[in-house]
Design an enzyme around this catalytic site. Structure first.
Site, mmCIF file in Angstrom:
data_model
loop_
_atom_site.group_PDB
_atom_site.id
_atom_site.type_symbol
_atom_site.label_atom_id
_atom_site.label_comp_id
_atom_site.label_asym_id
_atom_site.label_seq_id
_atom_site.Cartn_x
_atom_site.Cartn_y
_atom_site.Cartn_z
ATOM 1 C CG ASP A 80 -2.123 0.897 1.075
ATOM 2 O OD1 ASP A 80 -2.365 1.381 -0.051
ATOM 3 O OD2 ASP A 80 -2.815 1.124 2.087
ATOM 4 N N GLY A 107 0.120 5.139 -4.583
ATOM 5 C CA GLY A 107 -0.485 6.380 -5.079
ATOM 6 C C GLY A 107 0.098 7.592 -4.366
ATOM 7 C CG HIS A 113 -0.094 1.525 -9.209
ATOM 8 N ND1 HIS A 113 -0.363 1.251 -7.886
ATOM 9 C CD2 HIS A 113 -1.129 2.284 -9.652
ATOM 10 C CE1 HIS A 113 -1.522 1.810 -7.556
ATOM 11 N NE2 HIS A 113 -2.003 2.447 -8.601
ATOM 12 C CD GLU A 163 -13.515 -4.841 -1.517
ATOM 13 O OE1 GLU A 163 -12.322 -5.196 -1.396
ATOM 14 O OE2 GLU A 163 -14.467 -5.626 -1.405
ATOM 15 N NE ARG A 199 -7.425 1.805 -5.800
ATOM 16 C CZ ARG A 199 -6.263 1.873 -5.203
ATOM 17 N NH1 ARG A 199 -5.191 2.175 -5.885
ATOM 18 N NH2 ARG A 199 -6.160 1.634 -3.906
ATOM 19 C CG LEU A 222 9.058 -17.938 -1.893
ATOM 20 C CD1 LEU A 222 9.000 -17.810 -0.370
ATOM 21 C CD2 LEU A 222 9.625 -16.640 -2.479
ATOM 22 N NE ARG A 235 -3.109 -1.220 4.431
ATOM 23 C CZ ARG A 235 -4.353 -1.257 4.022
ATOM 24 N NH1 ARG A 235 -5.232 -1.995 4.644
ATOM 25 N NH2 ARG A 235 -4.735 -0.542 2.979
HETATM 26 C C1 IPE Z 1 -5.653 -2.681 -0.160
HETATM 27 O O1 IPE Z 1 -5.243 -1.375 -0.349
HETATM 28 C C2 IPE Z 1 -5.592 -3.445 -1.455
HETATM 29 C C3 IPE Z 1 -4.258 -3.671 -2.003
HETATM 30 C C4 IPE Z 1 -3.137 -3.305 -1.473
HETATM 31 C C5 IPE Z 1 -4.221 -4.406 -3.231
HETATM 32 P P1 IPE Z 1 -6.289 -0.206 -0.628
HETATM 33 O O2 IPE Z 1 -5.497 1.016 -0.769
HETATM 34 O O3 IPE Z 1 -7.188 -0.576 -1.746
HETATM 35 O O4 IPE Z 1 -7.141 -0.215 0.721
HETATM 36 P P2 IPE Z 1 -8.043 0.918 1.371
HETATM 37 O O5 IPE Z 1 -9.012 1.364 0.317
HETATM 38 O O6 IPE Z 1 -7.136 2.026 1.792
HETATM 39 O O7 IPE Z 1 -8.686 0.253 2.545
HETATM 40 C C1 IPE Z 2 -1.555 -0.002 -3.317
HETATM 41 O O1 IPE Z 2 -1.286 1.360 -3.394
HETATM 42 C C2 IPE Z 2 -1.703 -0.658 -4.657
HETATM 43 C C3 IPE Z 2 -3.069 -1.107 -4.975
HETATM 44 C C4 IPE Z 2 -4.110 -0.995 -4.229
HETATM 45 C C5 IPE Z 2 -3.249 -1.736 -6.269
HETATM 46 P P1 IPE Z 2 -2.454 2.409 -3.473
HETATM 47 O O2 IPE Z 2 -2.783 2.648 -4.912
HETATM 48 O O3 IPE Z 2 -3.588 2.010 -2.630
HETATM 49 O O4 IPE Z 2 -1.740 3.692 -2.900
HETATM 50 P P2 IPE Z 2 -2.394 4.774 -1.938
HETATM 51 O O5 IPE Z 2 -2.927 4.045 -0.753
HETATM 52 O O6 IPE Z 2 -3.476 5.440 -2.722
HETATM 53 O O7 IPE Z 2 -1.263 5.677 -1.609
HETATM 54 MG MG MG Z 3 -4.069 2.367 -0.706
#
Ligand code: IPE
Ligand code: IPE
Ligand code: MG
Length: 241
Positions: free
Chosen positions: A21, A24, A38, A68, A72, A131, A189
């Protein structure tokens, strides 16, 4: 030590789950479109996977795309699918090192092209044991349990199973993780979010958690070592004393 009882450390976790996570936010901080985050995060995935093996981890599950995440913007979803396609090719370097690859999640959400590639990587690595690399793609814990419940209900309807036959073990064997992938020991996380976001909700019933504030593209080998070291100091009681 002579007079002091030394603290017993746990063995390294067998199964580690990582919620990748913060991609973005990493890009935003640099004034870049989210997809650059990404792309950078995908590089981290490679580095961390290579390092996990050296720490004794046997199963490594990454949360790559949730049920979910379709919410996006379309251009971000498209960028993630393109990246997934590209990374499916890069899995060959892991397969060369005898890493077994598996995907968990609802594949019906993906194009036939991606589905074929996923199956191909699984098939050619099925006999490897060095692994176990598991990618959660279009994965949701609630979706997974619903899917398992439906599969059991179908067997009951067909007369193959009695409702009283349904045990935790049987339900667990119908999850995307199947009968052989063990429960997750440690969930990591990064990025400062303190939630599971529908990741491995059944398998994490007794998991230990490790959170930090690092954005996933910046997550380092040292961060993985810190998470494992923290895990090893935990006292897992599983309801006992
Ligand atoms: C969880 O992250 C899903 C992945 C890392 C693939 P999100 O960024 O989608 O989760 P929320 O929306 O903050 O809970
Ligand atoms: C996790 O990073 C990747 C996916 C969910 C695919 P995010 O895209 O959720 O990044 P933030 O949380 O918006 O920074
Ligand atoms: Mg995220």
């Amino acid at each position: 030590m002579a007079d002091k009882k030394s603290v017993e450390l746990l063995p390294p976790p067998v199964h580690v789950g990582i919620i990748m996570d913060g991609n973005g936010r990493w890009a935003k901080k640099r004034g870049l479109p989210r997809k650059f985050g990404h792309r950078e995060g995908a590089k981290t995935f490679k580095t961390i996977t290579r390092h996990a093996e050296t720490l004794g981890i046997k199963y490594l599950t990454y949360y790559a795309f949730s049920t979910e995440n379709w919410r996006r913007p379309q251009d971000e979803v498209d960028a993630l699918m393109d990246l997934f396609d590209k990374y499916l090719d890069e899995f060959d370097s892991f397969i060369k090192d005898e890493v077994r690859i598996r995907f968990i999640g609802d594949r019906s959400g993906f194009s036939q092209h991606l589905r074929d590639k996923m199956k191909q990587k699984e098939d050619i690595s099925a006999h490897f044991t060095k692994l176990n690399l598991i990618i959660a793609a279009n994965y949701g814990g609630r979706d997974e349990i619903t899917h398992a419940a439906r599969s059991l209900a179908e067997d009951v309807k067909a007369g193959k199973l009695e409702p009283s036959d349904i045990s935790e073990e049987l339900l667990q064997s119908r999850l995307y993780t199947g009968p052989d992938i063990p429960s997750v020991d440690l969930i990591i996380r990064p990025s400062g979010e303190l939630r599971l976001s529908n990741f491995l909700i059944w398998q994490s019933a007794y998991a230990e958690y490790y959170f930090n504030n690092i954005l996933w593209p910046d997550f380092s080998k040292k961060d993985l070592e810190d998470a494992v070291a923290a895990y090893r100091t935990r006292n897992r009681r599983f309801g006992g004393v």
